[in-house]
Design a protein around this motif. Sequence first.
Motif, PDB file in Angstrom:
ATOM      1  N   GLY A 299     -15.510 -12.172-134.075  1.00 44.27           N
ATOM      2  CA  GLY A 299     -14.087 -12.265-133.749  1.00 44.27           C
ATOM      3  C   GLY A 299     -13.479 -13.582-134.209  1.00 44.27           C
ATOM      4  O   GLY A 299     -13.698 -14.051-135.337  1.00 44.27           O
ATOM      5  N   THR A 300     -12.730 -14.174-133.314  1.00 41.67           N
ATOM      6  CA  THR A 300     -12.065 -15.433-133.640  1.00 41.67           C
ATOM      7  C   THR A 300     -13.069 -16.517-134.012  1.00 41.67           C
ATOM      8  O   THR A 300     -12.827 -17.331-134.907  1.00 41.67           O
ATOM      9  N   SER A 345     -19.551 -19.906-130.847  1.00 39.14           N
ATOM     10  CA  SER A 345     -19.249 -18.995-129.746  1.00 39.14           C
ATOM     11  C   SER A 345     -18.627 -19.759-128.578  1.00 39.14           C
ATOM     12  O   SER A 345     -19.229 -20.714-128.082  1.00 39.14           O
ATOM     13  N   GLN A 346     -17.450 -19.337-128.184  1.00 42.00           N
ATOM     14  CA  GLN A 346     -16.819 -19.957-127.025  1.00 42.00           C
ATOM     15  C   GLN A 346     -17.730 -19.813-125.820  1.00 42.00           C
ATOM     16  O   GLN A 346     -18.044 -20.773-125.137  1.00 42.00           O
ATOM     17  N   SER A 347     -18.164 -18.573-125.566  1.00 42.78           N
ATOM     18  CA  SER A 347     -18.937 -18.290-124.351  1.00 42.78           C
ATOM     19  C   SER A 347     -20.401 -18.672-124.476  1.00 42.78           C
ATOM     20  O   SER A 347     -21.058 -18.964-123.485  1.00 42.78           O
ATOM     21  N   THR A 350     -22.306 -14.147-126.455  1.00 36.99           N
ATOM     22  CA  THR A 350     -21.991 -12.935-127.225  1.00 36.99           C
ATOM     23  C   THR A 350     -23.283 -12.298-127.747  1.00 36.99           C
ATOM     24  O   THR A 350     -24.056 -12.947-128.465  1.00 36.99           O
ATOM     25  N   VAL A 396      -8.112 -13.856-122.516  1.00 37.46           N
ATOM     26  CA  VAL A 396      -9.061 -13.163-123.399  1.00 37.46           C
ATOM     27  C   VAL A 396      -8.828 -13.580-124.856  1.00 37.46           C
ATOM     28  O   VAL A 396      -9.774 -13.776-125.621  1.00 37.46           O
ATOM     29  N   SER A 398      -8.495 -15.916-127.665  1.00 40.82           N
ATOM     30  CA  SER A 398      -8.969 -17.289-127.833  1.00 40.82           C
ATOM     31  C   SER A 398      -7.953 -18.113-128.624  1.00 40.82           C
ATOM     32  O   SER A 398      -7.466 -17.689-129.664  1.00 40.82           O
ATOM     33  N   LYS A 483      -5.003 -11.783-133.314  1.00 41.84           N
ATOM     34  CA  LYS A 483      -4.289 -12.164-132.080  1.00 41.84           C
ATOM     35  C   LYS A 483      -3.216 -11.134-131.766  1.00 41.84           C
ATOM     36  O   LYS A 483      -3.079 -10.710-130.625  1.00 41.84           O
ATOM     37  N   GLU A 486      -4.660  -7.717-130.654  1.00 39.25           N
ATOM     38  CA  GLU A 486      -5.414  -7.859-129.410  1.00 39.25           C
ATOM     39  C   GLU A 486      -4.506  -7.865-128.171  1.00 39.25           C
ATOM     40  O   GLU A 486      -4.818  -7.230-127.162  1.00 39.25           O
TER      41      GLU A 486
END
Length: 607
Positions: A299-300, A345-347, A350, A396, A398, A483, A486
């Motif tokens: 994704g982003t 990865s932000q989180s 993933t 959600v 980013s 964006k 989404e």
Amino acid sequence: MCGIIGVIGDDDASQVLVDGLRRLEYRGYDSAGIATLVGGAVDRRRAPGKLNNLDETLRSEPLPGAIGIGHTRWATHGVPNETNAHPHIAGRVAVVHNGIIENFRSIKNELGEQGARFASDTDTEVVAHLLDRLLDQGLTVEKAMVALMERLEGMFALGFLIGGGEDVIVGARRGAPLAIGWGDGKMYLASDAIALAPYTPQVTYLEEDDFVIVRRDGADIFDGAGRKVSRPVINTNLSGAMIGKGNHRHFMKKEIHEQPTAVAETMARYLDPVFEEVTLPGLDVDFAKVPRVTLIACGTAYYSGLIGKYWLEQVARLPAEADVASEFRYRHAPMPEGGVAVFVSQSGETADTLAALHYARSQGQTIVTITNTETSTMARESDVVLPTHAGPEIAVASTKAFTCQLTVLLSLAIAAAKARGTLSDEELTKATRALASLPSELARALHIEEKMKDVAHGVADARDVLYLGRGTSYVVAMEGALKLKEISYIHAEGYASGEMKHGPIALIDERVPVIVVAPSDELFEKTMSNTQEAAAREGQIILITDQEGADQAGDVAERTIILPRVDPLIAPVTYSVPVQMLAYHAAVRKGTDVDQPRNLAKSVTVE
Ligand code: AGP
């Protein structure tokens, strides 16, 4: 995906469970539910939709009990309704699950033939039936868990309540994170440490194929073979405060406006402003000898990896590839000896990115993770973590995590350029100063909000929107399109402007807004030629550029948004702001759920 929470104490469990679920809602919000032990038997409350619905249910039908498990769902198997909401119950067992049980059909058929009756369409329900049957056979909880894990294929984090026995909660993991929280007279289980932040900073992450039996005064952890093991307790130091929206209507708006600060905080870790020097703490790699950098994400985060590739190639003359993790993980791609694999990865959770990380590890790469979550699975499994300091990103969609990832990637490219001697001292200083200017340039870019809002209101009624750009602006175009779709549900495509005439130009007519991302750089004229082609097909051209670009562009555009002129190196960072704002205001105009758009979750922990 989905979030799991569990608590075992002496007072009301439901409050802790719902509070924990609120912190886990980023993992999914299709339905929520909790189960507790009431008089030694399992009972539950569930509700479809967001957590507030469960809250309301609990107000009218409170659930007593001091031991419980809870779940917030992102639907994989079975539509998001109450019947498919977790916890699922079979006999004495209640279960919550994050992940996918790949062999659930064969287990379901087998149990069905033995007389089991299923209430839901989920893959999860079989797990409750299986464990209940194993306990029926007289197995202890430990032995039943070993047998259960042997039967299950796929990936999972599981939380169980078992009625009619000892007071315990049970957890298990394979391919999905699960943490034990060590409280004072209370113990917890959760998908991540953030859910537990108000209750305890002390957590233990289960390792692959571990299961745990948690009591009020401690926990016994076992490996897949049922051997007792010990796993480290770590101090997370996370803030327990619930993150608020401040004066903003939505988290996304707040997070867009936090970018100058978030980027400054991130940069402080990598840039010495006095000596104008970039360092990458912990990364002991000689870039002069690195044959290739492979950047992998979803994704982003993938788009930031793609911009990273452009930077590594241009600035450091270092071969770089960027790939989406879900493709890369199965492609059996050869990776060069001595190569560096960078995961973004932000989180840090993933599933596809994590699986790609495992593949790169098997190929002998140095594993570097750029993440906003230093306690995440990816961070723990990497050789080096390059953190972003964006602060919690709740929306959600980013935004600030993306620009912080870009900040780290530009630092990486500049450090690699220095090691490889690809920039003169003067060029190196120029690049470093451009990096250092990011917070103030982002702050200046935020001033275009009112204009972007106006543009967005014009775009909100469109059925299709095309975004065009070249070089790193092509990536910004793709990010802008992502964006918009989404959060506003408008169909949008991001295209390399030179590629438009090979197909997408057929889409253009007078109803299609064409957003052109074009800072005045060496590719500007080329982009403008393609813009003329789109204008000739009557597309509504919205040009995002700087004053110099606007002067050169003439009257090709219906609307021109003028950003402050920046060093082209950092343009993908500042030009992200208008495309974020465009998506945000189009979504607000359409009345969609900006922070929690339909069908999505913040962290995608299933394939
Ligand atoms: C972006 O707005 C998304 N919601 C999504 O594409 C996200 O970037 C992607 O799922 C990757 O997540 P991660 O950074 O947590 O790995």
